[in-house]
Design an enzyme around this catalytic site. Structure first.
Site, PDB file in Angstrom:
ATOM      1  CB  SER A 154      33.754  58.973  26.408  1.00  0.00           C
ATOM      2  OG  SER A 154      34.958  59.713  26.289  1.00  0.00           O
ATOM      3  CB  SER A 211      23.519  65.561  14.746  1.00  0.00           C
ATOM      4  OG  SER A 211      23.494  65.476  16.155  1.00  0.00           O
ATOM      5  CB  THR A 222      30.789  64.847  16.067  1.00  0.00           C
ATOM      6  OG1 THR A 222      31.103  64.936  17.473  1.00  0.00           O
ATOM      7  CG2 THR A 222      31.039  63.421  15.590  1.00  0.00           C
ATOM      8  CG  LEU A 230      29.012  57.636  16.892  1.00  0.00           C
ATOM      9  CD1 LEU A 230      29.860  57.174  15.714  1.00  0.00           C
ATOM     10  CD2 LEU A 230      29.696  57.309  18.215  1.00  0.00           C
ATOM     11  CE1 TYR A 232      30.824  63.394  27.075  1.00  0.00           C
ATOM     12  CE2 TYR A 232      33.136  62.825  27.407  1.00  0.00           C
ATOM     13  CZ  TYR A 232      31.954  62.692  26.694  1.00  0.00           C
ATOM     14  OH  TYR A 232      31.901  61.852  25.614  1.00  0.00           O
ATOM     15  CE  LYS A 288      29.654  59.947  27.520  1.00  0.00           C
ATOM     16  NZ  LYS A 288      28.558  59.288  26.765  1.00  0.00           N
TER      17      LYS A 288
END
Length: 307
Positions: free
Chosen positions: A176, A44, A224, A46, A189, A193
């Site tokens: 990211s 799904s 997305t 990217l 998150y 990253k």
């Protein structure tokens, strides 16, 4: 006379730029054509778009994810696509849960059996998060780190010895812009990253002597389902397509940029708009201003919830 000379100069410059662009595209095509490319999180978002563009570029794909049915649907779709201009290959799949690091080594063995080696590993799978540090359980931080950090490094370390032995290989990670700056309500998150950025920067330095390349690709918001599937502070699903995500970059365009970055062997790439890119420089050159801006953003985002 001067004007004529200037026109000739511009014409030569344009010709050189065109030649450089064509040469770059040729090198990219040669690099990707026939290469064994592994993409995680391919079912799904990217990852799926990356599968499409790398398949069209002639790569021998190994698509990885947790949902075998969705991976097979993608394989069938790619099999039916053929423009006759370039040789393409039928992709294969390996199903496993990247967050279960104990199964990653056996998955890596299965991946290596498909073609005997891996040319390019694209660590794309990931999960997002929305929540306040104050109300987020530590288990949520562990979950996000498990998928976004420990899973990719476990797979990388499992594949890496074969690349070192061959003295050839390319490891790419879809990070990211939040791996370079941190914004409110994204702590788990952004932390995952940031950790990935640090790990793969270290890896790049260590494996350069073995001919292994490392690319860190840092997009901004992409259109997305990442925010829909994000976890919240109590571990529940966020379930909201937030405004920034809905107005984000076209995933196909981002996938094409990933293809170019890998094909051109770029080491560190920002795929974000002007303001997010500017924020990276502000954070570096004027951190106090950046912190003030983020504090203001936090207050603004909290305000509706308090009304």
């Amino acid at each position: 006379m001067i004007l004529s000379s200037h026109r000739r100069s511009l014409s030569r410059r344009g010709a050189m730029e065109l030649f450089g662009s064509l040469l770059q595209r040729f090198r990219q095509r040669v690099y990707i054509q026939d290469a064994v490319v592994v993409i995680t999180g391919a079912s799904s978002g990217l990852g799926k778009e990356c599968a499409r563009v790398f398949h069209a570029a002639g790569a021998r794909l190994i698509l990885c994810g947790r949902d075998q049915a969705r991976l097979q649907e993608l394989v069938q779709e790619l099999k039916e696509i053929a423009d006759g201009k370039r040789k393409t290959y039928s992709p294969s799949t390996v199903t496993f849960d990247l967050s279960d690091t104990e199964t990653v080594s056996s998955a890596a063995e299965e991946i290596l059996k498909r073609h005997g080696h891996v040319d390019i590993l694209i660590n794309n799978a990931g999960i997002s998060y929305r929540g306040m540090v104050l109300t987020t359980h530590v288990d949520v931080h562990k979950e996000v780190m498990g998928i976004n950090y420990f899973g990719p490094i476990a797979l990388t370390q499992a594949i890496l010895p074969s690349m070192v032995q061959r003295r050839s290989g390319h490891i790419a990670v879809i990070s990211s812009i939040q791996g370079k700056i941190a914004i409110p309500f994204r702590s788990a998150y952004a932390a995952s990253k940031h950790a990935s950025q640090a790990f793969f920067d270290c890896l790049r330095a260590e494996v350069e002597q073995y001919g292994v390349l490392v690319s860190v690709i840092s997009p901004g918001y992409i259109r997305t389902n990442l925010s829909l599937n994000a976890v919240t502070g109590d571990g529940s699903r966020y379930g909201v397509l937030d405004k920034n995500t809905a107005e984000g970059q076209d995933p196909q365009k981002v996938a094409e940029a990933v293809l170019r970055a890998v094909g051109c062997k770029k080491e560190d790439v920002l795929l974000a708009g002007l303001l997010p890119t500017l924020a990276v420089y502000i954070r570096t050159l004027c951190p106090h201003l950046f912190f003030k801006l983020m504090a203001s953003r936090a207050r603004k985002e909290q305000r509706p919830k308090q009304d």
